[in-house]
Scaffold this motif. Structure first.
Motif: not given
Length: 328
Positions: A305-328
């Motif tokens: 990607a040319v541009r990705v918000s650092p805040k958005v990516w930090a959130g995605i990386e933090e949640r990766m390989l975890t269970v999101r409550e109320g999801k799935g």
């Protein structure tokens, strides 16, 4: 002056494009396609971006391998930023974690690695834990490589040891597998085929290799510092204890089989891994690997990607390989 549209020979135009430019190729009579797949993928990606079709792209094609490059190209074409694409991919990927077994695996990987001393990001540590676990996570190394190449190299160096460990725990080890690894075993059997019926000989050869793999695994787990202290110390200690236990192998088949079962129990206990989590259906195995593939693709799209918000990516990386409550 342009010719009258009615006088244009469409077939002649196609033949001209094929012969002079090589852009199109007639695959069958009257059926043309692009000569290079990359051009087709690029034009598809451009169309998707131009016509705001990200929703359907993610919903319909996230885990289809033949759409992989299109996802990456779309991420690179989104001049306004790829945040929306990545977030939609994340949400769709999470839907694959839809059973207790799959959720338990992710919960375990988070609990086992939280606070560990290894100099890797938490998501990379969780991926490494899943790789070392007995789960059928075929796509996990690709994700680890995307998240942290250095950790990937460390895990790749023990991948054969894990295969040996898993195969040695089966009541009837795959002799072809072990003959490919142990030249002496292969040579001995080629000279004396009767050894194939000598259970004691085969068992001793397999577990000699197994002991070396145990040492390698214990050493790697300590060096990589993936697991937190409780898990790391327990696992290392248990593996070393297994090695000592296997130094004197009982000859009877029953005793050997009991030892195999004991090894499996000890391995699960050391990892605090409930073997019931591995009573998976084929659909669960497929879901896990779709989930892992989708997350690896998310990382690759972020890189393109040319541009990705650092805040958005930090959130995605933090949640990766975890269970999101109320999801799935």
């Amino acid at each position: 002056m342009l010719p009258d549209e009615k006088s244009i020979d469409g077939a002649a135009v196609l033949r001209s494009i094929e012969v002079q430019h090589g852009i199109l190729v007639e695959r069958a009579e009257g059926i043309y396609s692009f000569s290079h797949l990359t051009l087709q993928e690029y034009l598809t990606a451009q169309y998707i971006d131009d016509h705001r079709q990200i929703d359907s792209l993610v919903a319909e094609h996230l885990t289809e391998q033949r759409w992989r490059e299109i996802f990456i190209l779309v991420a690179g074409l989104m001049r306004g930023g790829a945040d929306n694409l990545l977030l939609q991919m994340e949400t769709t990927a999470q839907q694959f974690i839809n059973t207790d077994n799959l959720k338990n695996l992710l919960h375990w990987s988070e609990q086992a690695t939280e606070g560990s001393e290894g100099d890797f990001k938490p998501a990379a540590k969780r991926s490494a834990a899943i790789f070392i676990s007995p789960a059928c996570a075929h796509n996990i190394l690709a994700l680890t490589s995307a998240l942290c190449p250095n950790l990937y190299y460390g895990l790749d160096s023990i991948s054969l040891d894990l295969c040996i460990f898993d195969e040695a725990l089966t009541p009837n080890p795959n002799l072809d597998f072990f003959c490919n690894i142990i030249p002496e075993l292969d040579l001995a059997i080629s000279y004396n085929p009767d050894l194939l019926r000598d259970e004691v000989f085969i068992f001793n050869q397999v577990f000699a290799l197994f002991r070396r793999s145990v040492r390698n695994l214990a050493q790697a787990i300590v060096q990589l510092e993936i697991f937190n202290l409780v898990y790391s110390d327990t696992l290392s200690g248990k593996l070393n204890a297994l090695e000592a236990k296997h130094s004197g192998i009982t000859q009877s088949y029953e005793a050997r089989y009991d030892l195999i079962k004991s090894v499996r129990r000890t391995w699960y206990l050391a990892l605090s891994f409930d073997p019931d989590w591995l009573d998976w259906s084929e659909a669960e195995v497929e879901s896990l690997n779709n989930y892992l593939y989708a997350n690896e693709l998310i990382v690759r799209c972020k890189e393109a990607a040319v541009r990705v918000s650092p805040k958005v990516w930090a959130g995605i990386e933090e949640r990766m390989l975890t269970v999101r409550e109320g999801k799935g």
